[in-house]
Design an enzyme around this catalytic site. Structure first.
Site, mmCIF file in Angstrom:
data_model
loop_
_atom_site.group_PDB
_atom_site.id
_atom_site.type_symbol
_atom_site.label_atom_id
_atom_site.label_comp_id
_atom_site.label_asym_id
_atom_site.label_seq_id
_atom_site.Cartn_x
_atom_site.Cartn_y
_atom_site.Cartn_z
ATOM 1 N N ASN A 10 0.878 -1.177 0.000
ATOM 2 C CA ASN A 10 0.000 0.000 0.000
ATOM 3 C C ASN A 10 0.911 1.222 0.000
ATOM 4 O O ASN A 10 1.490 1.557 1.028
ATOM 5 C CB ASN A 10 -0.890 -0.042 1.256
ATOM 6 C CG ASN A 10 -1.710 1.218 1.441
ATOM 7 O OD1 ASN A 10 -1.795 2.058 0.545
ATOM 8 N ND2 ASN A 10 -2.311 1.358 2.611
ATOM 9 N N LYS A 12 0.062 4.234 -0.290
ATOM 10 C CA LYS A 12 -0.594 5.419 0.273
ATOM 11 C C LYS A 12 -0.347 6.620 -0.643
ATOM 12 O O LYS A 12 -0.332 6.462 -1.856
ATOM 13 C CB LYS A 12 -0.122 5.653 1.719
ATOM 14 C CG LYS A 12 -0.250 4.378 2.564
ATOM 15 C CD LYS A 12 -0.034 4.587 4.021
ATOM 16 C CE LYS A 12 -0.197 3.257 4.752
ATOM 17 N NZ LYS A 12 -0.084 3.362 6.191
ATOM 18 N N HIS A 93 -9.514 1.159 4.836
ATOM 19 C CA HIS A 93 -8.248 1.342 5.556
ATOM 20 C C HIS A 93 -8.479 2.324 6.707
ATOM 21 O O HIS A 93 -9.279 3.246 6.588
ATOM 22 C CB HIS A 93 -7.180 1.883 4.594
ATOM 23 C CG HIS A 93 -5.810 1.893 5.210
ATOM 24 N ND1 HIS A 93 -5.416 2.867 6.095
ATOM 25 C CD2 HIS A 93 -4.772 1.029 5.091
ATOM 26 C CE1 HIS A 93 -4.177 2.601 6.496
ATOM 27 N NE2 HIS A 93 -3.771 1.493 5.908
ATOM 28 N N GLU A 95 -6.884 4.744 7.705
ATOM 29 C CA GLU A 95 -6.668 6.159 7.360
ATOM 30 C C GLU A 95 -7.887 6.732 6.639
ATOM 31 O O GLU A 95 -8.192 7.921 6.780
ATOM 32 C CB GLU A 95 -5.383 6.298 6.534
ATOM 33 C CG GLU A 95 -4.154 6.109 7.437
ATOM 34 C CD GLU A 95 -2.928 5.515 6.756
ATOM 35 O OE1 GLU A 95 -2.848 5.561 5.509
ATOM 36 O OE2 GLU A 95 -2.052 5.005 7.480
ATOM 37 N N GLU A 163 -5.434 -4.853 10.595
ATOM 38 C CA GLU A 163 -4.417 -3.832 10.806
ATOM 39 C C GLU A 163 -4.723 -3.051 12.088
ATOM 40 O O GLU A 163 -5.547 -2.120 12.068
ATOM 41 C CB GLU A 163 -4.392 -2.850 9.627
ATOM 42 C CG GLU A 163 -4.046 -3.502 8.306
ATOM 43 C CD GLU A 163 -3.442 -2.494 7.335
ATOM 44 O OE1 GLU A 163 -2.349 -2.765 6.844
ATOM 45 O OE2 GLU A 163 -4.049 -1.441 7.108
ATOM 46 N N GLY A 169 2.469 2.293 10.748
ATOM 47 C CA GLY A 169 3.452 3.369 10.607
ATOM 48 C C GLY A 169 4.164 3.743 11.888
ATOM 49 O O GLY A 169 4.825 4.776 11.960
ATOM 50 N N SER A 207 3.379 -2.095 10.322
ATOM 51 C CA SER A 207 4.824 -2.159 10.598
ATOM 52 C C SER A 207 5.457 -3.504 10.242
ATOM 53 O O SER A 207 6.385 -3.953 10.917
ATOM 54 C CB SER A 207 5.111 -1.788 12.060
ATOM 55 O OG SER A 207 4.707 -0.450 12.314
HETATM 56 P P1 PGA Z 1 2.859 0.334 7.581
HETATM 57 O O1 PGA Z 1 1.388 0.552 6.998
HETATM 58 O O2 PGA Z 1 3.382 -0.949 7.012
HETATM 59 O O3 PGA Z 1 3.631 1.535 7.093
HETATM 60 O O4 PGA Z 1 2.736 0.284 9.071
HETATM 61 C C1 PGA Z 1 0.518 -0.555 6.815
HETATM 62 C C2 PGA Z 1 -0.782 -0.103 6.240
HETATM 63 O O5 PGA Z 1 -1.298 0.958 6.634
HETATM 64 O O6 PGA Z 1 -1.345 -0.794 5.368
#
Ligand code: PGA
Length: 247
Positions: A10, A12, A93, A95, A163, A169, A207
């Protein structure tokens, strides 16, 4: 059929046309991965990435609208993603749920639109840190699954990604026991509701990096990962693909 193994990236809101060289690098380093590989770049890159990958890896969007067309400035329809070469779309997601106040009902409606367009919906669920601290994790995941995954979901058209919001992140990851507990619950709920729920791919995300991938992939009912930061560079995503292939 066993759940398919999927390494999903992803990107983003990261990447430009120049970033597509990472695809060339990934394909050169991993010409025949032992798992499915998906990258979801910003929507403006989907067409170019799909052309560059020419079927060797799957390409997806990061969101879609619930309607197939209409007066919705700035939004993107699932059929439009499919038209330019996407095979998947990430939906719900955290976000999107936070930045755009997306509800389970909206995620469900978007998933239906994705399915109607022939896309595989990668539906995300996950608890906040406050919810985990309050002991609400399993209830939150159950409610999100019930509300976000549409009745027409099958192992062929739907992937579920767990997640934890606090792991995205942040460099923090749940323990393997914590991941196993949620994935076992998801498998149980999906198997109870869908005829082929036992075959749906269940991803862990938050992560994931080369150094923790193998341990995460050894967790029961973890069939792959949804990877943010570590999917941006072939040098990081490649070892994650290799770890999943070997799992
Ligand atoms: P990350 O994000 O691997 O940077 O923690 C995962 C995600 O939001 O899909």
């Amino acid at each position: 059929m066993a759940p398919r193994k999927l390494a999903a990236g992803n990107w983003k809101m990261n990447g430009t046309l120049a970033s597509l060289e990472q695809i060339d690098q990934l394909l050169a380093d991993h010409p025949a991965p032992g798992c499915d590989v998906l990258i979801c770049p910003p929507a403006v890159l989907v067409h170019a990435m799909a052309a560059r990958a020419s079927g060797r890896i799957a390409v997806g969007g990061q969101d879609c609208h619930a309607k197939a067309s209409g007066a919705h400035t700035g939004d993107i329809a699932a059929v439009e993603l499919a038209d330019v070469g996407a095979s998947h779309v990430i939906l719900g997601h955290s976000e999107r749920r936070t930045d755009h106040a997306e509800t389970d009902a909206q995620v469900e409606a978007k998933s239906v639109a994705a399915h109607e367009a022939g896309l595989i919906a990668v539906i995300c669920v996950g608890e906040t840190e406050a919810q985990r601290d309050a002991g609400e994790t399993l209830d939150v995941i159950s409610a999100q699954l019930a509300g976000s995954v549409p009745a027409g979901a099958t192992a062929a058209n739907t992937v579920i990604a767990y997640e934890p919001v606090w792991a995205i992140g942040t460099g923090r990851t749940p323990t393997n026991d914590q991941i196993a507990e949620v994935h076992a619950l998801m498998r149980e709920r999906l198997s109870a509701r869908f005829a082929d729920g036992a075959d749906m791919s269940l991803l862990y995300g938050g992560s994931v990096k080369p150094s923790n991938a193998a341990e995460i992939f050894a967790t029961p009912h973890v069939n792959g990962a949804l990877v943010g930061g570590a999917s941006l560079k072939a040098a990081d995503f490649g070892p994650i693909i290799a770890a999943l292939s070997a799992a």
